[in-house]
Design a protein around this motif. Structure first.
Motif, mmCIF file in Angstrom:
data_model
loop_
_atom_site.group_PDB
_atom_site.id
_atom_site.type_symbol
_atom_site.label_atom_id
_atom_site.label_comp_id
_atom_site.label_asym_id
_atom_site.label_seq_id
_atom_site.Cartn_x
_atom_site.Cartn_y
_atom_site.Cartn_z
ATOM 1 N N UNK A 43 10.129 38.598 24.704
ATOM 2 C CA UNK A 43 9.809 38.442 23.285
ATOM 3 C C UNK A 43 10.265 37.041 22.876
ATOM 4 N N UNK A 44 9.307 36.155 22.646
ATOM 5 C CA UNK A 44 9.600 34.733 22.544
ATOM 6 C C UNK A 44 9.180 34.157 21.198
ATOM 7 N N UNK A 45 9.706 32.967 20.903
ATOM 8 C CA UNK A 45 9.376 32.252 19.677
ATOM 9 C C UNK A 45 10.468 31.251 19.364
ATOM 10 N N UNK A 46 10.197 30.399 18.404
ATOM 11 C CA UNK A 46 11.183 29.401 18.006
ATOM 12 C C UNK A 46 12.347 30.065 17.277
ATOM 13 N N UNK A 213 4.371 39.168 27.883
ATOM 14 C CA UNK A 213 4.957 38.252 26.912
ATOM 15 C C UNK A 213 4.402 38.541 25.526
ATOM 16 N N UNK A 214 5.290 38.460 24.553
ATOM 17 C CA UNK A 214 4.907 38.545 23.143
ATOM 18 C C UNK A 214 5.514 37.328 22.459
ATOM 19 N N UNK A 215 4.693 36.598 21.725
ATOM 20 C CA UNK A 215 5.191 35.433 20.991
ATOM 21 C C UNK A 215 5.118 35.735 19.503
ATOM 22 N N UNK A 216 6.253 35.512 18.833
ATOM 23 C CA UNK A 216 6.354 35.729 17.386
ATOM 24 C C UNK A 216 6.515 34.384 16.693
ATOM 25 N N UNK A 217 5.838 34.212 15.583
ATOM 26 C CA UNK A 217 5.981 33.014 14.760
ATOM 27 C C UNK A 217 6.039 33.445 13.299
ATOM 28 N N UNK A 218 7.114 33.049 12.613
ATOM 29 C CA UNK A 218 7.363 33.433 11.217
ATOM 30 C C UNK A 218 7.140 34.925 10.990
ATOM 31 N N UNK A 220 5.453 37.187 12.625
ATOM 32 C CA UNK A 220 4.203 37.823 13.026
ATOM 33 C C UNK A 220 3.901 37.536 14.491
ATOM 34 N N UNK A 221 3.257 38.473 15.152
ATOM 35 C CA UNK A 221 2.844 38.268 16.533
ATOM 36 C C UNK A 221 1.623 37.355 16.570
ATOM 37 N N UNK A 222 1.729 36.287 17.365
ATOM 38 C CA UNK A 222 0.608 35.347 17.504
ATOM 39 C C UNK A 222 0.013 35.388 18.904
ATOM 40 N N UNK A 223 0.699 36.066 19.841
ATOM 41 C CA UNK A 223 0.168 36.182 21.190
ATOM 42 C C UNK A 223 0.752 37.414 21.866
ATOM 43 N N UNK A 224 -0.098 38.139 22.566
ATOM 44 C CA UNK A 224 0.353 39.168 23.507
ATOM 45 C C UNK A 224 -0.479 39.029 24.777
ATOM 46 N N UNK A 225 0.169 39.176 25.899
ATOM 47 C CA UNK A 225 -0.529 39.047 27.171
ATOM 48 C C UNK A 225 0.449 39.126 28.308
ATOM 49 N N UNK A 226 0.033 38.669 29.464
ATOM 50 C CA UNK A 226 0.933 38.676 30.608
ATOM 51 C C UNK A 226 1.870 37.478 30.536
ATOM 52 N N UNK A 227 3.001 37.614 31.184
ATOM 53 C CA UNK A 227 3.937 36.487 31.257
ATOM 54 C C UNK A 227 3.297 35.305 31.972
ATOM 55 N N UNK A 228 2.505 35.586 32.993
ATOM 56 C CA UNK A 228 1.867 34.507 33.745
ATOM 57 C C UNK A 228 0.893 33.721 32.882
#
Length: 243
Positions: A43-46, A213-218, A220-228
């Motif tokens: 679970x990633x993001x700035x 991988x899930x990317x969160x920005x402010x 909200x989820x902006x990306x979901x997919x594989x880590x690769x």
């Protein structure tokens, strides 16, 4: 469709339209995702994106305040539970500050983690995977190095019957050799079928360990997919992860 609870999703873990607040700050905004049993999600993001807040909301911590949404673990409605009830059904949060109990030994930290049912690994098994903790079992826990404290925090989670492991910045402040040791342990955890969500600023290290991988920005989820997919997408990493 077989369901252990009414309206429970089929996924082992499911988060549906989760919204959470710190006061008037809207920190988790309609977050939804699913995790198959035994997988690892990065679970990633700035900084300030809402990653830790999402983990704490899943673990039913008092803050942030969850205003709406559903969280399911193996058919159990976490969204109706308090933190201690979520822990009883298998949710274990390893916080960035590690929450080591001061004034007692390493072994006493592990024993105290097993006061409440259900129990997880016995001490012998924990020491088999964490030989450094066995060497220091009579040492006051707060005197351990940062890496050893992280090992103890992870071992305390495994001392309970953990089904969903939530890791907040497990590599923070650790030397590369200790990071490798923690990574080795997390691979063992995965091999045992324990579902894991890892929040980590060292995005590349987390992605190499994760399935998804899930990317969160402010919030909200902006990306979901594989880590690769994230490892292969330089533009995505630069935009949301600055790596």
């Amino acid at each position: 469709m077989n369901q252990s609870k009414p309206d429970a999703p089929q996924s082992f873990f499911s988060c549906r339209e989760l919204n959470a607040f710190y006061g008037e700050s809207y920190v988790v905004q309609g977050v939804s995702f699913d995790i198959p049993e035994g997988d690892i999600v990065a679970l990633l993001g700035r900084n300030g994106a809402g990653k830790t807040s999402t983990l704490r909301a899943i673990a039913r911590a008092a803050q942030p305040a969850v205003s709406s949404g559903e969280i399911w673990l193996n058919g159990q409605p976490l969204h109706t539970m308090k933190a201690f009830e979520a822990a009883r059904v298998g949710v274990q949060l390893v916080c960035e500050d590690r929450r080591i109990i001061p004034g007692v030994t390493v072994e006493e930290n592990l024993i105290l983690a097993q006061i409440a049912q259900p129990l997880g690994w016995p001490l012998e098994k924990i020491y088999g995977y964490f030989p450094k903790l066995e060497e220091r079992r009579k040492q006051e826990a707060s005197s351990l190095s940062g890496g050893e404290q992280q090992m103890l925090a992870l071992a305390r989670a495994l001392a309970r019957d953990v089904k969903l492991l939530l890791l907040d910045e497990p590599y923070e402040g650790l030397a590369p050799v200790i990071v490798q040791e923690i990574e080795r342990m997390l691979k063992e955890v995965k091999s045992m079928g324990i579902t894991t969500i890892i929040v980590e600023q060292n995005a590349v290290a987390a992605l190499k360990l994760a399935d998804h991988a899930i990317i969160i920005d402010t919030g909200e989820i902006v990306f979901t997919g594989t880590a690769q997919e994230v490892l292969d997408n330089k533009a995505l990493r630069e935009e949301y992860l600055a790596v």
